[in-house]
Scaffold this motif. Sequence first.
Motif, mmCIF file in Angstrom:
data_model
loop_
_atom_site.group_PDB
_atom_site.id
_atom_site.type_symbol
_atom_site.label_atom_id
_atom_site.label_comp_id
_atom_site.label_asym_id
_atom_site.label_seq_id
_atom_site.Cartn_x
_atom_site.Cartn_y
_atom_site.Cartn_z
ATOM 1 N N VAL A 20 0.846 -1.200 0.000
ATOM 2 C CA VAL A 20 0.000 0.000 0.000
ATOM 3 C C VAL A 20 0.879 1.247 0.000
ATOM 4 C CG1 VAL A 20 -1.774 1.272 1.270
ATOM 5 C CG2 VAL A 20 -1.830 -1.235 1.206
ATOM 6 N N MET A 21 1.883 1.252 0.876
ATOM 7 C CA MET A 21 2.772 2.403 0.973
ATOM 8 C C MET A 21 3.598 2.570 -0.309
ATOM 9 S SD MET A 21 2.029 3.743 3.810
ATOM 10 C CE MET A 21 0.367 3.112 3.725
ATOM 11 N N ALA A 22 4.063 1.456 -0.876
ATOM 12 C CA ALA A 22 4.886 1.523 -2.091
ATOM 13 C C ALA A 22 4.087 2.082 -3.262
ATOM 14 C CB ALA A 22 5.422 0.138 -2.427
ATOM 15 N N CYS A 23 2.861 1.635 -3.420
ATOM 16 C CA CYS A 23 2.006 2.128 -4.511
ATOM 17 C C CYS A 23 1.732 3.612 -4.319
ATOM 18 C CB CYS A 23 0.699 1.334 -4.550
ATOM 19 S SG CYS A 23 -0.444 1.902 -5.844
ATOM 20 N N SER A 24 1.400 3.971 -3.102
ATOM 21 C CA SER A 24 1.094 5.364 -2.794
ATOM 22 C C SER A 24 2.291 6.271 -3.079
ATOM 23 C CB SER A 24 0.686 5.448 -1.316
ATOM 24 O OG SER A 24 0.665 6.767 -0.883
ATOM 25 N N LEU A 25 3.479 5.854 -2.632
ATOM 26 C CA LEU A 25 4.689 6.652 -2.852
ATOM 27 C C LEU A 25 4.995 6.791 -4.338
ATOM 28 C CD1 LEU A 25 7.191 5.520 -0.080
ATOM 29 C CD2 LEU A 25 6.416 7.862 -0.541
ATOM 30 N N ALA A 26 4.846 5.688 -5.074
ATOM 31 C CA ALA A 26 5.163 5.708 -6.505
ATOM 32 C C ALA A 26 4.193 6.609 -7.273
ATOM 33 C CB ALA A 26 5.115 4.286 -7.062
ATOM 34 N N GLU A 33 -3.221 5.702 2.394
ATOM 35 C CA GLU A 33 -4.106 4.667 1.854
ATOM 36 C C GLU A 33 -4.939 5.195 0.695
ATOM 37 O OE1 GLU A 33 -6.451 2.799 4.851
ATOM 38 O OE2 GLU A 33 -4.710 2.246 6.045
ATOM 39 N N ASN A 34 -5.331 6.458 0.756
ATOM 40 C CA ASN A 34 -6.192 7.011 -0.291
ATOM 41 C C ASN A 34 -5.459 7.211 -1.614
ATOM 42 O OD1 ASN A 34 -8.426 7.050 1.342
ATOM 43 N ND2 ASN A 34 -8.130 9.174 1.998
#
Length: 104
Positions: A20-26, A33-34
């Motif tokens: 979740v964090m990796a997708c958000s950062l990328a 989360e949003n």
Amino acid sequence: MEEKYLFYQLNRCTGCQLCVMACSLARSGVCGENESLISILTHPQFGTSQPIIEETCIWEQCDKQCVQVCSPGVLYLAEKKDWGGLLLKQHWNPVPVFVREEKQ
Ligand code: SF4
């Protein structure tokens, strides 16, 4: 362009939220989360976890950061030619899709 879909292995997700964090950062440069297209559902009674993806994830091009950070190897971005073989294996499933409703 080769069509791909995200699969996951049953009973392997620890619920760590790194994907979740990796997708958000990328996607947005922040941890939230949003901002992530992948979410983790954890059962309140049994503590089991599994990923789900927002519909946008199916169409968005990315460098699969969620797959790369998942150390238990839960996630696999499979090319279309591999879908049939994965579906025949009991421990691999396509990650379920949800539609995020905008908050009013
Ligand atoms: S899919 Fe992998 S990275 Fe994401 S919460 Fe589960 S174990 Fe962690």
